[in-house]
Structures are given as structure tokens and as C-alpha cells.
Design an enzyme around this catalytic site. Structure first.
Site, PDB file in Angstrom:
ATOM      1  N   TYR A  38      87.896  57.636   9.591  1.00 41.96           N
ATOM      2  CA  TYR A  38      87.866  58.298  10.886  1.00 41.96           C
ATOM      3  C   TYR A  38      88.684  59.589  10.815  1.00 41.96           C
ATOM      4  CZ  TYR A  38      88.572  59.174  15.840  1.00 41.96           C
ATOM      5  OH  TYR A  38      88.618  59.764  17.074  1.00 41.96           O
ATOM      6  N   LEU A  85      99.032  61.852  18.158  1.00 44.51           N
ATOM      7  CA  LEU A  85      99.854  62.629  17.246  1.00 44.51           C
ATOM      8  C   LEU A  85      98.996  63.293  16.189  1.00 44.51           C
ATOM      9  CD1 LEU A  85     102.751  60.083  16.600  1.00 44.51           C
ATOM     10  CD2 LEU A  85     102.684  61.973  18.222  1.00 44.51           C
ATOM     11  N   LYS A 120     104.671  53.279  12.093  1.00 46.28           N
ATOM     12  CA  LYS A 120     103.605  53.435  13.083  1.00 46.28           C
ATOM     13  C   LYS A 120     102.815  52.134  13.128  1.00 46.28           C
ATOM     14  CE  LYS A 120      99.934  56.605  14.457  1.00 46.28           C
ATOM     15  NZ  LYS A 120      98.881  55.595  14.654  1.00 46.28           N
ATOM     16  N   CYS A 437      64.182  49.153  13.698  1.00 43.89           N
ATOM     17  CA  CYS A 437      62.951  48.380  13.603  1.00 43.89           C
ATOM     18  C   CYS A 437      62.211  48.514  14.933  1.00 43.89           C
ATOM     19  CB  CYS A 437      63.286  46.924  13.328  1.00 43.89           C
ATOM     20  SG  CYS A 437      61.889  45.836  13.567  1.00 43.89           S
TER      21      CYS A 437
HETATM   22 ZN   LIG Z   1      62.186  43.928  12.361  1.00 39.12          ZN
END
Ligand SMILES: [Zn+2]
Length: 708
Positions: A38, A85, A120, A437
Site C-alpha cells: 500500500y 504521518l 508504531k 464471470c
Molecule cells: Zn463462473
């Protein structure tokens, strides 16, 4: 070298991707990627923005702190924002931080800068407001400006005193003092909680299991029922403060000592250090004992100790200039990528999963890692057989961060174009990163979810047919598709455990009562992507009957199949153009290209078409008889705000719609009328500012009565 258009495209991707991860992390407490990943996305975003400042987006993630608060808890505005921060990843970043502080304050190059340093904790930020020493409000960070009220839940946490201890006169708490810190769960308590949830579950395969202590802490704190929170072993450590009427000291260390003296826990490893060098040696000391600490930490936070300096340094964008979080590196290892499998989620999302030669990463054996999506596979250039670097941070699903066998001459690994569970086509919409799907009604991975949706309250609304029944009917092969629900008989039910004459008769009657569902409910019940209640209603109103709607869809499918990609036209452009053409065929206000495409994809998938045909052998959607009465609000946009005393919001909305008006949720220049009940706030003010007509409930009742 990044071109401007590449940068703009990448920034758009990053904004969407980071927003998605924010929602997963803060809203659903179910992060998909490690904090390290991240942070890498954020860094990439910030670097691009620094390089191309004119491309900074209005929705740039650099302007946000976390995600908006979610769900059921009351919202609370923070008296002072709860900011995040800036991060340091290397020692030099810490040296730079101290250098910046010196320059900003015009101190000499060698001037001493005292810092505080503390671990932290990986928990959930929380603000505790004490007035005259008594806890009056506790709120989560939320988006930094508005959090969630968790006062009742926080009162169940032993570490958090109801009343601050007075101490001597000098250190007694000020009238207003907001203590900020982390609510967390210790590693041992986390393991015990998961074990308990597993033991208590009726079906162990479906037991709620938290991915890591942070999720467990967040999930436990953000409960509607404080009783649940009380049963969870939460802890608290203070690391700062928000609004205060006065401060008990003039240094960070001094104030934190006072907070500890008032009876709120502060980290044992909270120290004052002199300059970057001592800060870094404290960092190493904490890193060395990281594994032995009773809780998860992901770095060390340094803050300038002198509060008068903090005040002068102030804030830049979303973070203070006087503090920085020095993150620990994520743990990594090399291994062999044996295979790439595709998993199909309940909503049809196809997620590639890397099957790995087992390898130990930071003390844990890793055999699988997520590859997120086709873009990520392309970015890494991975193929089965490659050697890869796997990273694990905290207890988040491990990631592949590097491909050691990268070979640009190979074609990208072919992402499957069909769903591995059901064989239906997998589609990726323009601008989306995920394949999905399209076999919604028949895909085993999605079926139970679809069936549950089909009978849910705003769909067919079959009384007495809840998730438990759906799951058990599905498991026993009794109900595989929506049509099967209508084939259930009293006799079949009576052969099953726990069904008696009356209950079986009631359920069959409830099912039979829904053999003529209104067209909009029928459409919504099919669970077509992007076709929510509102869109289903718009479509039903536009076409009135199933036959008319189906004829339009058939025309759209034909148009899609006949669309021809121009020579040299990029795939994305072609897809967008086609979707726009489909929207023109659907020709329904409020239905854009995205929805039109989803509609066509759904009905063009033969499996779905079969399932719908089967369903139509069991039921007949009722035509929409859409009568509106002429009134002074016909064709206009109305907003209801404040408390309505004689009717519910739903009823008000239905009344407006029966008068041919559109109901909007927020006031804008397009609003024609605002109906304001008692307690109307910002919407009423905005309407007044914009000069929009305002009436009260009685005025509205008159409009309804006067309609023809
Ligand atoms: Zn499927």
C-alpha cells in the site's frame, strides 16, 4: 521516461486502486494487500504527482486520510482532525527529516533536536475525549475529519479509564483533553480469539476468522453491540492528543508522562532521544525485539519533542512536519512460482493466485500468494516456472513483489477468458482491473449468493426463505437455480428434517405468491451487475413489459455482435465506443454505457439466457402500470430533508414519484423544491443559499392533495 499521458493514466489507476484498498482496509477491515505494498502505491502516486504537478487529480489519494467511515455507527466530527504521518523507509529519510526540521526552524546545521521515539502499533486509531477528567466521547479516525462514535464500546476496554486519576494539583487533567492512541489486540489474545470463534462455530468451515490482530481489533471495536466488544480482549496505548483546553507540559515527553500519570497506558518503549543518530539506534533496538513484543508493530514514530517547535512546524497537506513514521522493511524470500490458479469470488471476480514452492518468510511457511489481477501479472511478467520474490508483511496475504526470471521477449501469461468454475465468458469492463464471470445464475462460485439475492427483500422478497434454507437446499441439490425455487413442493419439504405441515405449507404459499413479480423486482432479482433497484425500476418503467424489454435486449445483443473494430482502433476505445452504442439502444434515462454493457453481457451469456428461460417457465413478470398524476412537481426534482412527521422517507419518495417527480438525495442547482422537516440542516441551508423553493411537510401534503 514517463510521458504525460502515461502519467495521467497511471494516476487515474492509482487513485481508483488506492481508494479500493482504503475501503477494504478501513471500511470492511479486510485488506487485500500488505501495508508495505500500500505504501508503495502511495509513494508511486506521490512521486508522479511531484513530477507532474498539473496532473494532480481532484480525487488524489494524497489528499485523503484513510476511507470515509462506514456503516452503522453514528458519525462524529473531530474537534481537531486526526491526521496520518509521513513515512520514512530508509535511514537517510530520518536524517533528512531532522535536517528539514532544522532548516524550517532556521536552526544551525548541528543544533540539537530532541525527538521522542516509540513503536508504531498496528491497531485502530481512536480519540478519547475527557471533560473534567471524565470520558465523554470515543471516536475512530474514520476519514480523519469524521469518525465513528464508539464510546459505548470503548467503555468496555480495561486499559481505558472512565475517569482520569487526578494526581497532584500540578498534573490534574485539564477541563478538556482528548487522548489519542491505538486500540489493539495482543498477538496471544488474537490467536485465542480465532480459536474461540472456531470452537463456537456451528460449521467450522464457515467460522469467522480474523486475518490479523489489526483486523480483529477493528472488527471488535466497530461493533453495534458493546457486549460483543466487551467479550473481545482489546487494549489501548496512547500516543498523542487532539483538542485540549490546556497542556500539562511544554514537551511531547512531558505531556505523554502526564497522560501516563492520569492512568492511560503509554508504550514502555517511549523514550526521548537526541537527533537522528540516537533515533536510529532506538529503532534498531525495537526492531531486534519486534518478534518478542506482545503486539504487532510496523515501525517507530519520531516526533519533535518541543511543543513550541511543533506549533511552528505545523502541517503540510495531510501530515505534520514535526513527526515521521519509520517503517520496518517487509520480510521477503525467493521461491519458485509453480502455477497460477484462478479463484472465483462470490461476486464473480476472478482473482489469480500464485501457487508457490513452500518457503519460509519471516517465520511463516508460505505456499500461496495473491497476484491481484491481470494487470499485476502483466506488470510482473510472471509465468509458471519463474523464480519470484515473495513478501509478507504482518499477517496479510503474501505478495509477489519481484520476478527474477523476467524475460521481456515472452508474451504475457494468458489470463483465462472463461470462468474456471462454470465455463462462462469472463469479461473485463473498460477502466476495470478485474475480470468477472458473466455466468451469474449458473456459476457454482456465485450461485448461493445469487440465490440469496434472488429471494431477498428488495428482489422477489420470498418470506421465510432465508440464507440458511437456501444454503441447505443448494447443498442437497434441491435448488440449483432460481427456477428450482418454484419447483419446490410441500411433499419434498416434508421429507426433510425440521419441516412440518404448517411450515412447509407456509413456505410453498409464500413462493407461489411471487409467481407474478413486478417487472422491476424481477430484473433486480436476476443480480445483473450494475443493475440495482433504481436501474431496474428505470428500465421497467421505460419498457413496461418483459416482452418489450427482452426485444430491446435482443436488438442490443445483435448490435454488439455486429460491432466492428476499426483498423488501428485500440481495444479500450473500441469497447467504450460499443458500450456507448448499446446505451443508445437501451435508451433509458439513467442507464449509461456501463450498465448497458452489463445488461447485454448478462443476457448474451447462453447459461444465463437458459436460466432466465427456465425461470420464465415458472413465473410471469407483471407489467408495470405506471401512472403518474399531474401536479406542480411533475418533471421536477425534489429533495426531502429533516424529520418527516406524518410519513416515512419511503412513503414521501413514493408520493413524489407518483406525481412524476424525481427524488434526489442532495441539493444542487438542479433541485426544484426542498421539503424540509424539523432539524433540517446543511441541505436546507444550501437550498436557501441557492434560492431554491422550500416548503414544509404541510406544504407538501397540499401539493399531493392538489394533484389531479
Ligand atoms: Zn463462473
Amino acid at each position: 521516461m514517463t510521458t504525460e499521458s502515461q502519467a495521467a493514466e497511471r494516476l487515474a489507476f492509482l487513485a481508483a486502486e488506492i481508494a479500493r484498498h482504503n475501503a477494504l482496509y478501513h471500511g470492511e477491515d479486510a485488506p487485500e494487500i500488505s501495508d508495505a505494498d500500500y505504501d508503495a502505491l502511495m509513494r508511486e502516486n506521490n512521486a508522479l504527482e511531484a513530477e507532474f504537478p498539473h496532473l494532480v487529480r481532484a480525487d488524489s489519494p494524497s489528499k485523503l486520510v484513510g476511507a470515509a467511515p462506514s456503516g452503522h455507527l453514528a458519525k462524529v466530527a473531530h474537534a481537531q482532525p486526526m491526521l496520518s504521518l509521513d513515512n520514512a523507509f530508509a535511514d537517510e529519510d530520518v536524517v533528512d527529516f531532522v535536517g528539514r526540521v532544522r532548516r524550517y526552524l532556521s536552526l544551525g546545521a548541528d543544533a540539537p533536536v530532541a525527538l521522542t521515539a516509540e513503536p508504531k502499533i498496528d491497531g485502530l486509531s481512536c480519540s478519547l475525549r475527557y471533560e473534567k477528567g471524565v470520558l465523554v466521547l470515543a471516536a475512530t479516525r474514520g476519514d480523519g475529519t469524521t469518525g465513528e462514535d464508539v464510546t459505548a464500546n470503548v467503555r468496555t476496554i480495561d486499559d481505558i479509564p472512565e475517569r482520569l486519576s487526578g494526581g497532584d494539583l500540578l498534573s490534574s487533567p485539564p477541563d478538556i483533553f482528548e487522548i489519542r492512541g491505538e486500540v489493539y489486540m495482543a498477538k496471544a489474545d488474537f490467536a485465542a480469539l480465532n480459536a474461540r470463534l472456531l470452537a463456537e462455530a456451528e460449521d467450522p468451515a464457515k467460522a469467522r476468522q480474523f486475518a490479523n490482530p489489526r483486523n480483529a481489533a477493528a472488527g471488535s471495536l466497530r461493533q453495534k453491540d458493546p457486549g460483543v466488544t466487551a467479550s473481545r480482549p482489546l487494549r489501548f496505548l496512547a500516543h498523542g492528543w487532539g483538542e485540549v483546553s490546556s497542556l500539562p507540559a511544554d514537551t511531547q515527553k512531558g505531556v505523554m508522562d502526564a497522560i501516563a500519570a492520569w492512568g492511560v497506558p503509554v508504550s514502555d518503549d517511549f523514550v526521548r532521544v537526541e537527533g537522528a543518530e540516537q533515533a536510529l539506534s532506538h529503532y534498531r533496538a525495537i526492531e531486534a525485539k519486534r518478534a518478542d513484543l506482545p503486539f504487532d508493530i510496523d515501525g517507530v514514530v519520531y516526533k519533535v519533542d518541543r511543543l513550541d517547535w511543533q506549533k511552528r512546524l505545523g502541517f503540510v497537506a495531510r501530515a505534520p512536519r514535526w513527526a515521521i513514521a519509520h517503517k520496518f522493511p517487509a520480510e521477503k524470500a525467493q521461491t519458485l512460482l509453480k502455477d497460477i490458479d484462478i479463484q472465483v469470488g462470490r461476486t464473480g471476480k476472478l482473482t489469480p493466485v500464485a501457487r508457490l514452492e513452500p518457503v519460509t518468510v519471516g517465520g511463516v511457511v508460505v505456499t500461496n500468494a495473491t497476484l491481484h489481477n491481470a494487470d499485476e501479472i502483466g506488470r510482473l511478467g510472471v509465468h509458471p516456472g519463474d523464480r519470484v520474490v515473495v513478501q509478507r508483511a504482518g499477517d496479510v496475504i503474501p505478495q509477489i513483489v519481484e520476478n527474477l526470471s523476467r524475460d521481456e521477449t515472452r508474451d504475457p501469461w494468458p489470463f483465462p477468458q472463461t470462468c474456471p468454475e462454470c465455463g462462462s465468458a469472463a469479461e473485463r469492463e473498460p477502466g476495470e482491473v478485474d475480470y468477472r464471470c458473466t455466468g451469474g445464475l449458473i456459476c457454482p462460485a456465485q450461485r448461493v449468493e445469487r440465490l440469496r439475492h434472488f429471494v431477498s427483500r428488495y428482489a422477489l422478497d420470498i418470506e421465510g426463505l432465508g440464507l440458511t434454507h437456501i444454503e441447505s437446499f443448494f447443498r442437497d441439490g434441491l435448488v440449483q437455480s432460481p427456477a428450482d425455487i418454484f419447483r419446490l413442493t410441500r411433499d419434498t419439504l416434508l421429507t426433510r428434517e425440521r419441516w412440518a405441515e404448517i411450515s412447509a405449507g407456509n413456505l410453498i404459499a409464500a413462493i407461489d405468491a411471487k409467481r407474478n413479480p413486478p417487472l422491476d423486482r424481477f430484473l433486480f432479482a436476476l443480480g445483473i451487475r450494475h443493475v440495482g433497484e433504481v436501474t431496474a425500476r428505470d428500465l421497467a418503467r421505460r419498457y413496461r413489459s418483459w416482452d418489450a424489454l427482452k426485444a430491446m435486449i435482443d436488438r442490443a445483443i445483435e448490435a454488439r455482435d455486429a460491432a466492428i473494430q476499426a483498423v488501428g482502433e485500440p481495444d479500450e476505445k473500441f469497447a467504450t465506443r460499443t458500450a456507448k452504442e448499446l446505451a443508445a439502444i437501451v435508451e433509458t434515462p439513467g442507464v449509461g454505457p456501463e450498465v448497458a454493457l452489463a445488461l447485454v453481457d448478462f443476457f448474451a451469456e447462453p447459461h444465463n439466457a437458459d436460466a432466465v428461460a427456465d425461470l420464465l417457465s415458472q413465473l410471469q413478470p407483471a407489467d408495470v402500470i405506471h401512472e403518474t398524476r399531474a401536479s406542480e412537481v411533475s418533471g421536477k426534482t425534489v429533495v426531502f430533508t429533516g424529520t418527516l412527521e406524518t410519513m416515512s422517507r419511503d412513503e414521501a419518495k413514493a408520493q413524489a414519484e407518483a406525481l412524476g417527480a424525481k427524488v434526489a438525495g442532495s441539493v444542487s442547482a438542479k433541485t426544484d423544491l426542498v421539503v424540509a422537516g424539523p432539524g433540517a440542516g446543511s441541505k436546507l441551508k444550501k437550498a436557501t443559499d441557492l434560492g431554491i423553493a422550500v416548503t414544509d411537510e404541510a406544504g407538501w401534503a397540499k401539493i399531493v392533495a392538489d394533484a389531479q
